[in-house]
Scaffold this motif. Structure first.
Motif, mmCIF file in Angstrom:
data_model
loop_
_atom_site.group_PDB
_atom_site.id
_atom_site.type_symbol
_atom_site.label_atom_id
_atom_site.label_comp_id
_atom_site.label_asym_id
_atom_site.label_seq_id
_atom_site.Cartn_x
_atom_site.Cartn_y
_atom_site.Cartn_z
ATOM 1 N N TYR A 100 0.817 -1.217 0.000
ATOM 2 C CA TYR A 100 0.000 0.000 0.000
ATOM 3 C C TYR A 100 0.851 1.266 0.000
ATOM 4 C CZ TYR A 100 -4.226 -2.721 0.698
ATOM 5 O OH TYR A 100 -5.289 -3.588 0.518
ATOM 6 N N ARG A 101 2.144 1.139 0.243
ATOM 7 C CA ARG A 101 3.001 2.319 0.266
ATOM 8 C C ARG A 101 3.011 3.036 -1.082
ATOM 9 N NH1 ARG A 101 3.254 3.306 5.489
ATOM 10 N NH2 ARG A 101 4.266 1.650 6.702
ATOM 11 N N LYS A 102 2.927 2.273 -2.150
ATOM 12 C CA LYS A 102 2.919 2.864 -3.482
ATOM 13 C C LYS A 102 1.659 3.692 -3.710
ATOM 14 C CE LYS A 102 3.412 1.573 -8.370
ATOM 15 N NZ LYS A 102 2.166 2.167 -8.860
ATOM 16 N N ARG A 103 0.575 3.296 -3.065
ATOM 17 C CA ARG A 103 -0.705 3.972 -3.291
ATOM 18 C C ARG A 103 -0.912 5.158 -2.355
ATOM 19 N NH1 ARG A 103 -5.255 -0.584 -3.185
ATOM 20 N NH2 ARG A 103 -6.457 1.158 -4.061
ATOM 21 N N MET A 104 -0.110 5.238 -1.294
ATOM 22 C CA MET A 104 -0.284 6.278 -0.279
ATOM 23 C C MET A 104 1.066 6.931 -0.003
ATOM 24 S SD MET A 104 -2.503 3.889 2.324
ATOM 25 C CE MET A 104 -3.111 5.229 3.366
ATOM 26 N N GLN A 105 1.147 8.231 -0.198
ATOM 27 C CA GLN A 105 2.415 8.936 -0.017
ATOM 28 C C GLN A 105 2.226 10.176 0.861
ATOM 29 O OE1 GLN A 105 5.788 8.301 -1.366
ATOM 30 N NE2 GLN A 105 4.805 6.297 -1.285
ATOM 31 N N ILE A 106 3.344 10.779 1.271
ATOM 32 C CA ILE A 106 3.293 11.949 2.138
ATOM 33 C C ILE A 106 4.231 13.025 1.620
ATOM 34 C CG2 ILE A 106 5.069 11.025 3.697
ATOM 35 C CD1 ILE A 106 3.543 12.411 6.009
ATOM 36 N N VAL A 107 3.786 14.266 1.742
ATOM 37 C CA VAL A 107 4.646 15.437 1.544
ATOM 38 C C VAL A 107 4.864 16.024 2.929
ATOM 39 C CG1 VAL A 107 4.887 17.715 0.502
ATOM 40 C CG2 VAL A 107 3.742 15.875 -0.768
ATOM 41 N N PHE A 108 6.121 16.069 3.359
ATOM 42 C CA PHE A 108 6.425 16.474 4.725
ATOM 43 C C PHE A 108 6.422 18.000 4.878
ATOM 44 C CE2 PHE A 108 8.339 12.243 4.424
ATOM 45 C CZ PHE A 108 7.851 11.651 5.582
ATOM 46 N N GLN A 109 6.339 18.424 6.130
ATOM 47 C CA GLN A 109 6.271 19.846 6.453
ATOM 48 C C GLN A 109 7.575 20.569 6.149
ATOM 49 O OE1 GLN A 109 5.302 20.574 10.542
ATOM 50 N NE2 GLN A 109 5.673 22.764 10.426
#
Length: 332
Positions: A100-109
């Motif tokens: 699921y990591r490929k489908r869910m990502q984050i842009v950090f502060q």
């Protein structure tokens, strides 16, 4: 709760968070036992529809960043469910969760801390592609150049290090890294709070354009309601680990229901110099999540609190179509 089934039935729900809790244990004593807990997230429920941007707002210490990190399993949930596209990912073993990591990502502060200072941009974005087996080694440079161009940077930057870029450019690189694996869902964790005001609008506009171009679903976390207004379809307002209000953006900004939302909005500067807005001043600091107030957690700072607020934990109730408020005094 009723509001989960009532919200936007006409569109698919990609993410459903139900009664999510995240407690951080506090240890002490000779035996290092758990003596208390920081109740960072304490029973949060909301959903995000496919192709929607949901803004998650609140003061520092409200738990909004912890919600985002727990949804992505960067923090392990204490309890509750995190249903992503029909699967409760909160209970998945780590090897399964990797899919699921490929489908869910984050842009950090922080665009300074989130990039490895020792890696060139080519290497950094190349790692993301390689880990998820996207493209071949031969065509990855072309993919990386395309990613940089999509976020408004030049392909000539491939062999530069992060320190050679401005804060706004670094955040664009962080966005490119998140997009590299072609995700469906992005958590943008205060992505503009560390940037100059002059750059913030550029990054927000970029995220808005990319959302439309790639049909992204996004949880946009921020403490600045003026920023959230321009990118979000709906807004979730948090205070001390709980949700105070959920509403479509237009409704929330024109007719907020919860006293906490009204206080936050009253502090947002208006572009209309002739506009009159009643300023709501919140006294005192946000209480400690180690020992939150009984009943409604907002009652110790609420201008309309009554004795019942100390006894009753208010549920989110629909006060207008699509608008839900957790206040015993304003909800029907």
């Amino acid at each position: 709760m009723d509001h989960k089934n009532a919200q936007h039935k006409r569109r698919d729900v990609l993410l459903q968070v139900s009664n999510l809790k995240k407690y951080f244990p506090i240890r002490g004593g000779v035996l290092n036992r758990v003596v208390n807990n920081v109740k960072a997230v304490n029973g949060v429920s909301f959903n995000v529809l496919r192709g929607e941007v949901v803004g998650l707002v609140g003061e520092s210490g409200s738990g909004k960043t912890t919600v985002g990190r727990t949804i992505l399993r960067l923090e392990e949930p204490t309890s509750g469910t995190i249903d992503f596209d029909g699967t409760d990912i909160g209970k998945l073993a780590k090897p399964v969760m990797r899919r699921y990591r490929k489908r869910m990502q984050i842009v950090f502060q922080d665009p300074y801390a989130s990039l490895n200072p020792r890696e060139k941009i080519r290497t950094m974005l190349g790692h993301a592609l390689a880990v998820h087996n996207i493209g071949t080694a031969a065509d990855r440079d072309d993919r990386i150049v395309a990613l940089l161009e999509q976020v408004g940077l030049s392909g000539d930057y491939l062999d530069r290090f992060p320190h050679e870029f401005s804060g706004g450019q670094r955040q664009r690189i962080g966005i490119a890294r998140a997009l590299a694996v072609e995700p469906e869902f992005i958590v943008a964790d205060e992505p503009v709070s560390a940037l100059d005001v002059s750059i913030q609008a550029q990054v927000v506009n970029l995220l808005d354009d990319l959302k439309s171009k790639f049909n992204l679903t996004m949880l946009f976390i921020a403490h600045d309601l003026a920023v959230v207004e321009h990118i979000s379809d709906r807004v979730v307002v948090m205070y001390l680990g709980r949700i105070m209000e959920i509403a479509p953006t237009r409704t929330l900004y024109r007719a907020p229901n919860h006293p906490y939302t009204k206080a936050l909005l009253s502090a947002v500067p208006s572009p209309d110099i002739h506009a009159k807005r009643d300023r709501v001043i919140l006294t005192g600091d946000i209480p400690s999540p180690i020992n939150p107030p009984s009943g409604c957690v907002f009652r110790t700072r609420c201008p309309i609190a009554i004795p019942d607020c100390a006894q009753i934990v208010p549920e989110l109730k629909e006060v207008s179509p699509g608008q839900f408020s957790a206040c015993i005094r304003t909800a029907p």
